[in-house]
Design an enzyme around this catalytic site. Structure first.
Site, PDB file in Angstrom:
ATOM      1  N   HIS A  71      70.888  53.760   3.964  1.00  0.00           N
ATOM      2  CA  HIS A  71      70.252  54.146   2.702  1.00  0.00           C
ATOM      3  C   HIS A  71      71.288  54.624   1.692  1.00  0.00           C
ATOM      4  O   HIS A  71      72.423  54.989   2.048  1.00  0.00           O
ATOM      5  CB  HIS A  71      69.236  55.257   2.950  1.00  0.00           C
ATOM      6  CG  HIS A  71      69.862  56.507   3.511  1.00  0.00           C
ATOM      7  ND1 HIS A  71      70.540  57.421   2.741  1.00  0.00           N
ATOM      8  CD2 HIS A  71      69.922  56.975   4.776  1.00  0.00           C
ATOM      9  CE1 HIS A  71      70.984  58.408   3.486  1.00  0.00           C
ATOM     10  NE2 HIS A  71      70.629  58.154   4.742  1.00  0.00           N
TER      11      HIS A  71
ATOM     12  N   GLU B  75      66.187  59.130  11.544  1.00  0.00           N
ATOM     13  CA  GLU B  75      67.413  59.824  11.905  1.00  0.00           C
ATOM     14  C   GLU B  75      67.126  60.949  12.901  1.00  0.00           C
ATOM     15  O   GLU B  75      65.972  61.329  13.117  1.00  0.00           O
ATOM     16  CB  GLU B  75      68.088  60.372  10.636  1.00  0.00           C
ATOM     17  CG  GLU B  75      69.405  61.109  10.827  1.00  0.00           C
ATOM     18  CD  GLU B  75      70.464  60.286  11.559  1.00  0.00           C
ATOM     19  OE1 GLU B  75      70.274  59.995  12.758  1.00  0.00           O
ATOM     20  OE2 GLU B  75      71.475  59.935  10.929  1.00  0.00           O
TER      21      GLU B  75
END
Length: 432
Positions: free
Chosen positions: A236, A312
Site C-alpha cells: 500500500h 498486517e
C-alpha cells in the site's frame, strides 16, 4: 545413592514450509565415550519448526528415561533452537498457546534438577538434523522412519563434550543488533517484519526449510505446466505513520492514505493500466490497502475482493509507537519479540508465527481460486516478505535482506507442479 549418569541429548526438528510437512530427530550420547546410545525420529504431519523442535526434545528426554528407568541421570540438552533452549531454561516466557503444552510435557519427562540446556550452532547438531530430515523424507513417501535404514550419525568421530557453560548464552537485553547477530549463526524459523514498523523480528532456530517438490533447474526443456497463478504483490501507499516509522498493524487506528500515499496509488494504477496484465484484484481489509487497491480498480474497471488473511500483524499495545518508545516502555517484551517469531507483542498482539500460518493458508486459497490468472494482491510488508521468502525456500534471516518501499511491486508465480518463481522484488520504477 549412586552417582548420576552423565548423558547428552541432541535434538532437532524441521518443517518444509513452516508450517508444512514436519519431523524431528533426537540422539542420546554418552559424553565420556562419545558413544551413541539411542536415536529417535518421526514424521509428525503438518506442523511448524518450533513444534517439531519441541517434539524432538520430548523424544530425546523420553529415550533417556527408557534407557535408565532406575538410574539417576544428569542430562545436558544441546539444541540449535534458541527459542526452545531459552524457554526451557526459564529465561524466556512461553507465550504461544501452541507451545505451552509441549513445554509442559517436556518438563515432566525428567526432574527439572536433572536437565540443563545449551544452545549450539546448527553445524554442531548435524546428527539430529539428519534424523529429522530422514523422518520427513520417509513421511513424504508415506512411510515411517526406519532406524535400520538410517544413515544419520556424526560425520566424524565425536569428542567428549566440553564443560557446561556457567551462564546464559548472550544477553537478551543487549539490543537488536546483538540478537540478530546471534540468531544469524543459528537456523531460524518464522516470518517477516512489520508493516510501517521500524524493526524486523528475529526468528528462532529451526531446521532448514525444504520444499516437498524440487524445481527444475538447468537448460533442459521444462514440461508444459500451463499458465501459473501470478501474484503481483503491491504494498500500500504511505500513511501519516509511515515516514515516522511507527508500528502500524491491524490492531491500531487503521489509517488511510496520506496525500503522498494517494499519489503513489495513482502512479501504480497508471502503470498497471499501461501493462494490461492484471485480471483480478484482492486486498487486505485495512483501509490503506483498500484505498490503494480501489485506485487501481477504478483505472482497470475491476472489482476489489477483500481477503481477511492479507491483513498486517496486530502489534497490540505497540500500535502507533516508535521502536524507541516500545523499547523504553516494554523492553523485556520487545527483546522476546526480536528473538523469536513465537513471541507476541505486549497486550495480546499477534506473533509472527501466527501471521505466517495465516498468510500460508491465504496463499493456498488464492492459488486455487485464481489458477492461471494474474492477480494484484494489495497488502503489507509482513505478508509480502513472507510470501517471497517461502517462494525462495530461503531461511527467515533473509527477511532482513529485503527492502519493501511504499507502493512497491514484487511478483511471484505459482506453477501447477507446486513450484514458485520469484520474478520481481521491490520495483518502484513506476513512482519515478
Amino acid at each position: 545413592m549412586p552417582a548420576a549418569r552423565r548423558l547428552v541429548v541432541e535434538a532437532d526438528g524441521g518443517s518444509r514450509g513452516n508450517p508444512g510437512p514436519a519431523g524431528y530427530g533426537a540422539v542420546v550420547i554418552d559424553p565420556d565415550t562419545a558413544q551413541t546410545l539411542a536415536e529417535a525420529a518421526e514424521y509428525i504431519g503438518v506442523a511448524t519448526n518450533n513444534v517439531a523442535e519441541y517434539r524432538g526434545l520430548i523424544a530425546g528426554l523420553t529415550a533417556v528415561r527408557e534407557l535408565f528407568p532406575d538410574t539417576p541421570v544428569q542430562v545436558r540438552v544441546r539444541m540449535d533452537s534458541k527459542l526452545v533452549v531459552e524457554q526451557m531454561s526459564g529465561r524466556w516466557k512461553v507465550k504461544h498457546p501452541g507451545m505451552k503444552p509441549l513445554a509442559e510435557e517436556a518438563a515432566r519427562v525428567l526432574p527439572a534438577s536433572s536437565v540443563t540446556y545449551e544452545w549450539i550452532p546448527r553445524a554442531e547438531n548435524k546428527h539430529a538434523d539428519r534424523l529429522a530430515n530422514e523422518a520427513m523424507d520417509a513421511g513424504a513417501r508415506g512411510r515411517s522412519w526406519d532406524p535400520a535404514a538410517s544413515t544419520a550419525g556424526p560425520e566424524a568421530p565425536r569428542t567428549p563434550a566440553p564443560p557446561e557453560p556457567a551462564g546464559p548464552p548472550g544477553d537478551a537485553a543487549a539490543g537488536a543488533a546483538k540478537v540478530r547477530a546471534a540468531m544469524a549463526a543459528a537456523r531460524p524459523s518464522g516470518t517477516g517484519p512489520s508493516d510501517g514498523g521500524p524493526s524486523d523480528a528475529v526468528p528462532s532456530g529451526s531446521a532448514a526449510p525444504q520444499t516437498a517438490k524440487t524445481p527444475q533447474v538447468g537448460w533442459a526443456a521444462a514440461p508444459d505446466l500451463g499458465a501459473p497463478a501470478t501474484f503481483v504483490l503491491l504494498r500500500h501507499g504511505e500513511t501519516a505513520l509511515t515516514p515516522e516509522k511507527r508500528f502500524s498493524g491491524s490492531g491500531g487506528s487503521d489509517p488511510g492514505l496520506s496525500g503522498t500515499g494517494r499519489h503513489q496509488a495513482d502512479r501504480a494504477a497508471d502503470a498497471f493500466a499501461a501493462r494490461g496484465t492484471v485480471q483480478e484484484i484482492v486486498s487486505s481489509p485495512l483501509r490503506r490497502c483498500r484505498e490503494t487497491a480501489q485506485a487501481v480498480a477504478d483505472r482497470l474497471g475491476l472489482r476489489v475482493v477483500v481477503e481477511e488473511g492479507l491483513r498486517e500483524t496486530d502489534f497490540g499495545a505497540w500500535e502507533g509507537l516508535t521502536f524507541g518508545e516500545v523499547r523504553e516502555r516494554f523492553g523485556p517484551d520487545l527483546s522476546d519479540w526480536l528473538a523469536s517469531p513465537e513471541a507476541a507483542p505486549t497486550g495480546g498482539g499477534e506473533s509472527f508465527a501466527e501471521v505466517a500460518e495465516r498468510v500460508s493458508a491465504t496463499r493456498d486459497r488464492l492459488i486455487t481460486r485464481y489458477a492461471g490468472r494474474t492477480v494484484l494482491v494489495v497488502t503489507h510488508v509482513t505478508p509480502i516478505k513472507t510470501l517471497v521468502r517461502l517462494a525462495l525456500g530461503a531461511p527467515p534471516e533473509s527477511l532482513f535482506r529485503m527492502e519493501l518501499s511504499p507502493a512497491s511491486v514484487s511478483t511471484v508465480a505459482y506453477y501447477a507442479d507446486g513450484n514458485p518463481s520469484v520474478r520481481v522484488l521491490n520495483d518502484t520504477s513506476h513512482l519515478n
